[in-house]
Structure formats: C-alpha cells, structure tokens
Motif scaffolding. Structure first.
Motif, PDB file in Angstrom:
ATOM      1  N   LEU A  46       0.835  -1.202   0.000  1.00  8.17           N
ATOM      2  CA  LEU A  46       0.000   0.000   0.000  1.00  8.17           C
ATOM      3  C   LEU A  46       0.868   1.250   0.000  1.00  8.17           C
ATOM      4  O   LEU A  46       1.889   1.302   0.682  1.00  8.17           O
ATOM      5  N   ASP A  47       0.429   2.252  -0.723  1.00 13.24           N
ATOM      6  CA  ASP A  47       1.152   3.515  -0.816  1.00 13.24           C
ATOM      7  C   ASP A  47       0.528   4.528   0.133  1.00 13.24           C
ATOM      8  O   ASP A  47      -0.089   5.511  -0.297  1.00 13.24           O
ATOM      9  N   THR A  48       0.662   4.242   1.443  1.00 13.94           N
ATOM     10  CA  THR A  48       0.138   5.145   2.461  1.00 13.94           C
ATOM     11  C   THR A  48       0.876   4.914   3.770  1.00 13.94           C
ATOM     12  O   THR A  48       1.413   3.831   3.999  1.00 13.94           O
ATOM     13  N   ASP A  49       0.905   5.927   4.609  1.00 15.85           N
ATOM     14  CA  ASP A  49       1.466   5.801   5.951  1.00 15.85           C
ATOM     15  C   ASP A  49       0.371   5.881   7.004  1.00 15.85           C
ATOM     16  O   ASP A  49       0.639   5.810   8.193  1.00 15.85           O
ATOM     17  N   ASP A  50      -0.872   6.044   6.570  1.00 12.33           N
ATOM     18  CA  ASP A  50      -2.017   6.181   7.460  1.00 12.33           C
ATOM     19  C   ASP A  50      -2.608   4.795   7.746  1.00 12.33           C
ATOM     20  O   ASP A  50      -3.293   4.210   6.912  1.00 12.33           O
ATOM     21  N   ARG A  51      -2.314   4.253   8.928  1.00 13.87           N
ATOM     22  CA  ARG A  51      -2.748   2.901   9.288  1.00 13.87           C
ATOM     23  C   ARG A  51      -4.268   2.752   9.251  1.00 13.87           C
ATOM     24  O   ARG A  51      -4.794   1.782   8.733  1.00 13.87           O
ATOM     25  N   ALA A  52      -4.988   3.712   9.784  1.00 12.52           N
ATOM     26  CA  ALA A  52      -6.449   3.636   9.814  1.00 12.52           C
ATOM     27  C   ALA A  52      -7.023   3.605   8.399  1.00 12.52           C
ATOM     28  O   ALA A  52      -7.936   2.821   8.105  1.00 12.52           O
ATOM     29  N   LEU A  65     -14.179  -7.972  -2.978  1.00 12.67           N
ATOM     30  CA  LEU A  65     -13.528  -8.803  -3.990  1.00 12.67           C
ATOM     31  C   LEU A  65     -12.738  -9.984  -3.446  1.00 12.67           C
ATOM     32  O   LEU A  65     -12.875 -11.103  -3.936  1.00 12.67           O
ATOM     33  N   LEU A  66     -11.915  -9.768  -2.459  1.00 17.94           N
ATOM     34  CA  LEU A  66     -10.915 -10.764  -2.088  1.00 17.94           C
ATOM     35  C   LEU A  66     -11.448 -11.952  -1.299  1.00 17.94           C
ATOM     36  O   LEU A  66     -10.831 -13.022  -1.319  1.00 17.94           O
ATOM     37  N   ALA A  67     -12.557 -11.797  -0.616  1.00 14.89           N
ATOM     38  CA  ALA A  67     -13.139 -12.896   0.160  1.00 14.89           C
ATOM     39  C   ALA A  67     -14.623 -13.027  -0.173  1.00 14.89           C
ATOM     40  O   ALA A  67     -15.317 -12.032  -0.361  1.00 14.89           O
ATOM     41  N   ASN A  68     -15.069 -14.263  -0.270  1.00 13.99           N
ATOM     42  CA  ASN A  68     -16.497 -14.528  -0.426  1.00 13.99           C
ATOM     43  C   ASN A  68     -17.057 -14.658   0.993  1.00 13.99           C
ATOM     44  O   ASN A  68     -17.005 -15.716   1.607  1.00 13.99           O
ATOM     45  N   THR A  69     -17.586 -13.555   1.513  1.00  8.33           N
ATOM     46  CA  THR A  69     -17.952 -13.501   2.926  1.00  8.33           C
ATOM     47  C   THR A  69     -19.138 -14.385   3.294  1.00  8.33           C
ATOM     48  O   THR A  69     -19.454 -14.526   4.463  1.00  8.33           O
ATOM     49  N   VAL A  70     -19.783 -14.985   2.307  1.00  4.31           N
ATOM     50  CA  VAL A  70     -20.848 -15.945   2.600  1.00  4.31           C
ATOM     51  C   VAL A  70     -20.246 -17.220   3.178  1.00  4.31           C
ATOM     52  O   VAL A  70     -20.779 -17.794   4.126  1.00  4.31           O
ATOM     53  N   ILE A  71     -19.108 -17.651   2.627  1.00  3.41           N
ATOM     54  CA  ILE A  71     -18.515 -18.913   3.064  1.00  3.41           C
ATOM     55  C   ILE A  71     -17.098 -18.764   3.624  1.00  3.41           C
ATOM     56  O   ILE A  71     -16.523 -19.735   4.108  1.00  3.41           O
ATOM     57  N   GLU A  72     -16.520 -17.554   3.553  1.00  2.00           N
ATOM     58  CA  GLU A  72     -15.144 -17.358   3.997  1.00  2.00           C
ATOM     59  C   GLU A  72     -15.047 -16.271   5.063  1.00  2.00           C
ATOM     60  O   GLU A  72     -15.800 -15.306   5.057  1.00  2.00           O
ATOM     61  N   ASP A  73     -14.090 -16.463   5.961  1.00  2.00           N
ATOM     62  CA  ASP A  73     -13.670 -15.439   6.913  1.00  2.00           C
ATOM     63  C   ASP A  73     -12.292 -14.956   6.493  1.00  2.00           C
ATOM     64  O   ASP A  73     -11.623 -15.616   5.683  1.00  2.00           O
ATOM     65  N   TYR A  74     -11.862 -13.846   7.061  1.00  2.00           N
ATOM     66  CA  TYR A  74     -10.532 -13.346   6.754  1.00  2.00           C
ATOM     67  C   TYR A  74      -9.969 -12.585   7.929  1.00  2.00           C
ATOM     68  O   TYR A  74     -10.708 -12.109   8.799  1.00  2.00           O
ATOM     69  N   THR A  75      -8.652 -12.505   7.975  1.00  3.75           N
ATOM     70  CA  THR A  75      -7.963 -11.669   8.952  1.00  3.75           C
ATOM     71  C   THR A  75      -7.057 -10.727   8.161  1.00  3.75           C
ATOM     72  O   THR A  75      -6.589 -11.046   7.078  1.00  3.75           O
ATOM     73  N   ILE A  76      -6.823  -9.562   8.755  1.00  3.06           N
ATOM     74  CA  ILE A  76      -5.965  -8.549   8.130  1.00  3.06           C
ATOM     75  C   ILE A  76      -4.875  -8.165   9.121  1.00  3.06           C
ATOM     76  O   ILE A  76      -5.145  -7.906  10.286  1.00  3.06           O
ATOM     77  N   GLU A  77      -3.647  -8.130   8.619  1.00  2.00           N
ATOM     78  CA  GLU A  77      -2.518  -7.645   9.404  1.00  2.00           C
ATOM     79  C   GLU A  77      -1.831  -6.552   8.592  1.00  2.00           C
ATOM     80  O   GLU A  77      -1.476  -6.774   7.438  1.00  2.00           O
ATOM     81  N   ILE A  78      -1.693  -5.381   9.183  1.00  2.00           N
ATOM     82  CA  ILE A  78      -1.045  -4.248   8.504  1.00  2.00           C
ATOM     83  C   ILE A  78       0.339  -4.056   9.123  1.00  2.00           C
ATOM     84  O   ILE A  78       0.476  -3.927  10.342  1.00  2.00           O
ATOM     85  N   ASN A  79       1.356  -4.063   8.290  1.00  2.00           N
ATOM     86  CA  ASN A  79       2.745  -3.855   8.752  1.00  2.00           C
ATOM     87  C   ASN A  79       3.325  -2.628   8.088  1.00  2.00           C
ATOM     88  O   ASN A  79       3.092  -2.340   6.975  1.00  2.00           O
TER      89      ASN A  79
END
Length: 79
Positions: A46-52, A65-79
């Motif tokens: 990502l081209d940003t320094d704003d974590r939020a 787009l990235l997850a089919n939330t009907v059948i999938e869960d996801y986790t996000i980690e920002i570094n």
C-alpha cells in the motif's frame, strides 16, 4: 505499508482440499493431525502511511472482492 490478508473457509463449510491433505498426511504416517483447513494468503503493498486508512481500504477490498464472505472469513494484518 504492507497488508497481509488470510482468507479461510468458515467453520462448518466443507473443505475438500483440507480433507485430501488430511488423508494424505494420515497415509504418510502423520497420526497426530486432527484436521486440516486450506486457505489463501494475499499480500498487498500500500502507498500510504495512514494505518487507519489502510485498514479501512483493505477491509473494503476484502468485502467486495478478495473474500467470499458468505462462506469465507478473513484476517488482516497491517505492517
């Protein structure tokens, strides 16, 4: 910043890849494996320094787009 997204099937959703891997591990003598679930990992630069802002954008990406939330869960980690 880098976003690491892990997408995996929700509990209760059949995971044929996981079942196949579990069976193969059993066949190879790995007896201590109770269950296997197969997922995917997506890494986005990502081209940003704003974590939020980054977290909000990546969440929107997952929901649209990235997850089919009907059948999938996801986790996000920002570094």
């Amino acid at each position: 910043m880098t976003a690491v997204i892990n997408v995996f099937l929700k509990d209760g959703v059949l995971d044929p890849q996981g079942k196949a891997a579990h069976h193969a591990l059993d066949s190879l003598g790995f007896d201590g494996v109770d269950d296997v679930r197969i997922g995917k990992q997506i890494i986005i630069k990502l081209d940003t320094d704003d974590r939020a802002k980054a977290e909000a954008e990546v969440k929107e990406m997952c929901e649209t787009l990235l997850a089919n939330t009907v059948i999938e869960d996801y986790t996000i980690e920002i570094n």
